[in-house]
Design an enzyme around this catalytic site. Structure first.
Site, mmCIF file in Angstrom:
data_model
loop_
_atom_site.group_PDB
_atom_site.id
_atom_site.type_symbol
_atom_site.label_atom_id
_atom_site.label_comp_id
_atom_site.label_asym_id
_atom_site.label_seq_id
_atom_site.Cartn_x
_atom_site.Cartn_y
_atom_site.Cartn_z
ATOM 1 N N GLU A 175 -12.458 -2.083 12.322
ATOM 2 C CA GLU A 175 -12.429 -1.275 10.806
ATOM 3 C C GLU A 175 -13.754 -1.801 10.181
ATOM 4 O OE1 GLU A 175 -8.883 -1.569 8.880
ATOM 5 O OE2 GLU A 175 -9.573 -0.801 7.017
ATOM 6 N N GLU A 229 0.700 -1.067 0.109
ATOM 7 C CA GLU A 229 0.114 -0.083 0.012
ATOM 8 C C GLU A 229 0.933 1.277 0.103
ATOM 9 O OE1 GLU A 229 -2.716 -0.671 3.381
ATOM 10 O OE2 GLU A 229 -4.086 -1.892 1.894
ATOM 11 N N ASP A 270 -8.612 -8.789 4.090
ATOM 12 C CA ASP A 270 -8.202 -7.890 5.158
ATOM 13 C C ASP A 270 -9.322 -7.541 6.270
ATOM 14 O OD1 ASP A 270 -6.933 -5.581 5.997
ATOM 15 O OD2 ASP A 270 -7.781 -4.187 4.684
HETATM 16 C C1 GCV Z 1 -2.587 0.518 8.493
HETATM 17 C C2 GCV Z 1 -5.972 -2.019 5.518
HETATM 18 C C3 GCV Z 1 -6.311 -0.754 6.486
HETATM 19 C C4 GCV Z 1 -5.106 0.263 6.470
HETATM 20 C C5 GCV Z 1 -4.088 -0.616 7.198
HETATM 21 C C6 GCV Z 1 -3.654 -1.606 6.022
HETATM 22 C C7 GCV Z 1 -2.544 -2.616 6.973
HETATM 23 O O1 GCV Z 1 -5.699 -1.590 4.334
HETATM 24 O O2 GCV Z 1 -7.584 -0.299 5.468
HETATM 25 O O3 GCV Z 1 -5.749 1.441 7.151
HETATM 26 O O4 GCV Z 1 -2.929 0.611 7.187
HETATM 27 O O5 GCV Z 1 -4.853 -2.504 6.285
HETATM 28 O O6 GCV Z 1 -2.743 -3.256 7.500
HETATM 29 O O7 GCV Z 1 -1.359 -2.163 6.727
#
Ligand code: GCV
Length: 680
Positions: free
Chosen positions: A372, A271, A344
């Site tokens: 989340e 990411e 995720d």
């Molecule tokens: C910390 C998901 C979440 C992100 C998070 C990522 C990760 O994509 O939406 O906020 O970033 O996981 O675990 O690295």
């Protein structure tokens, strides 16, 4: 309830609360100080000098109302690790541990038994933790925002540190120690390089000094580009000596301040985060460079396997593809940190097939306690059943019984250190977690990290006793509500294996129609649900993306075949015709409607349970939970209507008449754009 019964309940149950308002700040640690008369009758005898042993003694002196206790250290009992033995009779209890922290854990064990009203006269307890490192991951940024945090700002007041120490640091450490958590990563995996500056290291040291008293080690998330970003090196290529030297020097500086520093957690080439692949190197090259720097001090690298790129390849397959070829190439102080599911932290996912697929590399689980994808701190969702589902899942990687728990806890393949982690749901809110029932998920993670064989029911029972009351008329229905709550969320959000149909970016409400111009396809709901007039679901079978091939037999075949695939994962692995006949005899479409409706009805049921139990709960916590349940009930209807009305445009079938009718128009729901900032 008759007025007389109500009056009686109020007098007997509510009166004790008057003048004793509760706001949840005490968590499950609502011990009552023992009275002087008790103190005079019993002794808490300590046969050790270590500060942590003294702390154990102090906790018992203050709160243990039972018989005399002797606390002893016996270094020879190494098999206990950080655990303990408790033996007791009517007049005296003996608590023995090999490590001072074991005495502290033993003290909290005794207090738990006391809170639960257990028989403490015939104790024969031996407890050994299942994992060496039981660690929370905070996604806290240095500006005190918390990524995916729903309980206020970060607990860490960086601008006040190191000189001012908030009393909450010690409370946090004590709460963790009381459930066996022994490590914490202070900052977000999307890491600011600043955390490794000398300016911040002294602040981290101040926190580490507080936490150490409770047996908690501090770890940091490291930004892989730190050498270039902080000190202007030409790049951060792990194969260059200058870069290696930079890390060696940095690690040395950290250990000068924090001699028991745990190590680094790294999100690399994921990411948008930097990593070794930026220089044509592998994850192993990157992890090993850090591992070499930490090795002389006993430090560990937790290297995340959460990697995926927008490509033709199914996102669910990518972590396995990246990491399996590297098996055996990692140093022995590297542990690969793997999310429980391959996408995720969805309400339900199968386990990540990487578990068990790397026999020469230590692996650890990453759970997400912060919700989340489960309604933030607005929805009541008790997560022990979700955690257990992954821990107990059989990977078959070393034959039957190779559960995810056993391939990570060292019982199948020995590794130097074992670990388990979870992303925390803790913030500055008075009640720590935003929702009072969010505390149960922090509690459950700690208890399962200590003993993954505990049942969700047992953990809920402990937590309810300690957090609210041990009255069976309260405990039983609340325990049932908690146990049912995760499946309720799955039902009203994403039943039957649906996943990632959330609103873009903030992930709160439904947006199955979501399609942001220019956005990554693997962040779009249609990528995951694939609804069309033929059916619904992601085809991951051998004729689809073939993600099933990453699982060992017999799972591969079980998942691959529509008749044997568990129905709760059906749309994860198959694109299923709308008229497909389900086990219930209903069509897929009707079954989907039924699940969404059931989720809504379950939440309405939780409201009824809670309202009825008002006499057992103090006013503040009662009304706060009540309000949250109202939000949850509304959200559940929103989810149901959005998903059913949208999927109906493909199925063209009627919503079965016996279920609750939609109360929204699809076009109105499509207009909802919540202004929720996601702090990256
Ligand atoms: C910390 C998901 C979440 C992100 C998070 C990522 C990760 O994509 O939406 O906020 O970033 O996981 O675990 O690295």
């Amino acid at each position: 309830m008759s007025p007389i019964t109500r009056y009686f309940l109020y007098v007997t149950l509510l009166l004790p609360f008057l003048g004793h308002a509760e706001n949840g700040s005490q968590l499950w640690l609502r011990y009552v100080p023992v009275e002087k008369s008790v103190v005079n009758k019993r002794t808490i005898d300590l046969r050790a000098t270590h500060a942590m042993a003294q702390l154990a003694q102090k906790e018992l002196e203050n709160y243990w109302a039972g018989q005399s206790v002797v606390l002893k250290l016996d270094k020879k009992l190494t098999r206990l690790k950080e655990g303990y033995v408790i033996k007791g009779n009517i007049s005296r209890i003996e608590l023995v541990a090999a490590e001072p922290v074991g005495l502290l854990y033993g003290a909290y064990h005794l207090l738990r038994l006391q809170e639960m009203g257990e028989d403490i006269n015939h104790l024969q307890v031996e407890e050994i933790p299942d994992y060496d490192i039981r660690i929370l991951n905070h996604w806290d940024n240095l500006d005190r925002t918390v990524e995916r945090g729903y309980a206020g700002y970060s607990l860490w007041k960086w601008e006040e540190l190191p000189h001012q120490l908030s009393p909450r640091y010690e409370q946090y450490a004590r709460a963790n120690a009381s459930i066996g958590i022994n490590a914490t990563v202070l900052n977000n995996v999307n890491a600011s390089p600043e955390i490794l500056t000398s300016h911040y290291i002294v602040k981290v040291k101040a926190l580490a000094d507080v936490f150490r008293k409770y047996g908690i080690r501090v770890y940091l998330s490291a930004n892989f580009s730190s050498p270039a970003l902080l000190d202007g090196l030409a790049d951060s290529d792990p194969s260059r000596k200058e870069v290696q030297d930079w890390w060696n020097t940095k690690v040395k500086e950290i250990y000068q301040h924090i001699p028991d520093f745990g190590g680094f957690l790294v999100k690399a080439n994921s990411e948008g985060q930097p990593g070794p692949q930026d220089y044509g190197r592998t994850h192993a090259d990157g992890a090993n460079m850090l591992a070499d720097a930490l090795k002389p001090y006993g430090g560990v690298v937790m290297w995340r396997a959460f990697v995926y790129n927008p490509s033709e390849e199914d996102r669910a397959k990518q972590a396995y593809q990246e990491f399996v070829p590297l098996d055996g190439e990692f140093r022995d102080n590297v542990i690969i940190q793997i999310k429980n599911g391959p996408i995720d932290f969805q309400p339900r996912e199968p386990f990540t097939p990487l578990f068990g697929a790397m026999q020469h590399t230590a692996q650890m689980i990453e759970f997400q306690i912060t919700q989340e994808y489960l309604g933030f701190s607005n929805h009541l969702a008790y997560l022990a059943p979700l955690f257990k589902e992954t821990l107990d899942a059989d990977t078959y990687s070393a034959g039957e019984g190779s559960t995810v728990a056993r391939v990570t806890d060292g019982s199948i393949w020995r590794h130097k250190k074992t670990a388990i982690s979870a992303v925390a749901n803790i913030g500055e809110d008075t009640n720590w977690t935003g929702h009072h029932f969010g505390q149960a998920n922090w509690y459950a993670f700690g208890r399962l990290a200590w003993n993954h064989a505990l049942s969700s029911e047992e953990i809920a029972r402990e937590w309810i006793h300690m957090t609210f009351t041990g009255d069976a008329d309260f405990v039983k229905p609340i325990q049932q509500m908690m146990i049912d709550s995760r499946e309720a969320v799955v039902d009203y959000m994403m039943p039957l294996g649906l996943h990632h149909i959330f609103a873009f970016d903030h992930h709160y409400g439904p947006e199955p129609w979501g399609d942001r111009k220019g956005g990554r396809p693997d962040w779009m709901p249609w990528y995951y649900h694939n609804a069309d007039t033929a059916g619904l679901g992601f085809d991951r079978t051998t004729t689809g993306s073939n993600a099933v091939s990453q699982y060992s037999e017999p799972l591969r075949s079980i998942f691959n075949t529509i008749e044997t695939c568990p129905e709760n994962l059906l749309l994860w692995f198959h694109h299923v015709p709308w008229t497909h006949s389900m086990k219930s005899g209903r069509t897929l479409w009707d079954e989907l409607c039924f699940h969404y409706d059931r989720g809504v009805q379950e939440v309405r049921g939780f409201q009824k349970i809670w309202d009825k139990l008002e006499p057992y709960v103090d006013e503040q916590r009662f009304s706060e939970v009540q309000s949250k349940l109202k939000v949850q009930a509304k959200d559940a209807v929103w989810w149901k209507d959005a998903c059913l009305l949208y999927f109906q445009t493909f199925s063209n079938m009627p919503i079965p008449y016996e279920i609750e009718r939609p109360i929204h128009e699809l076009k109105d729901l499509k207009k909802i754009k919540l202004n929720m900032k996601h702090h990256n």
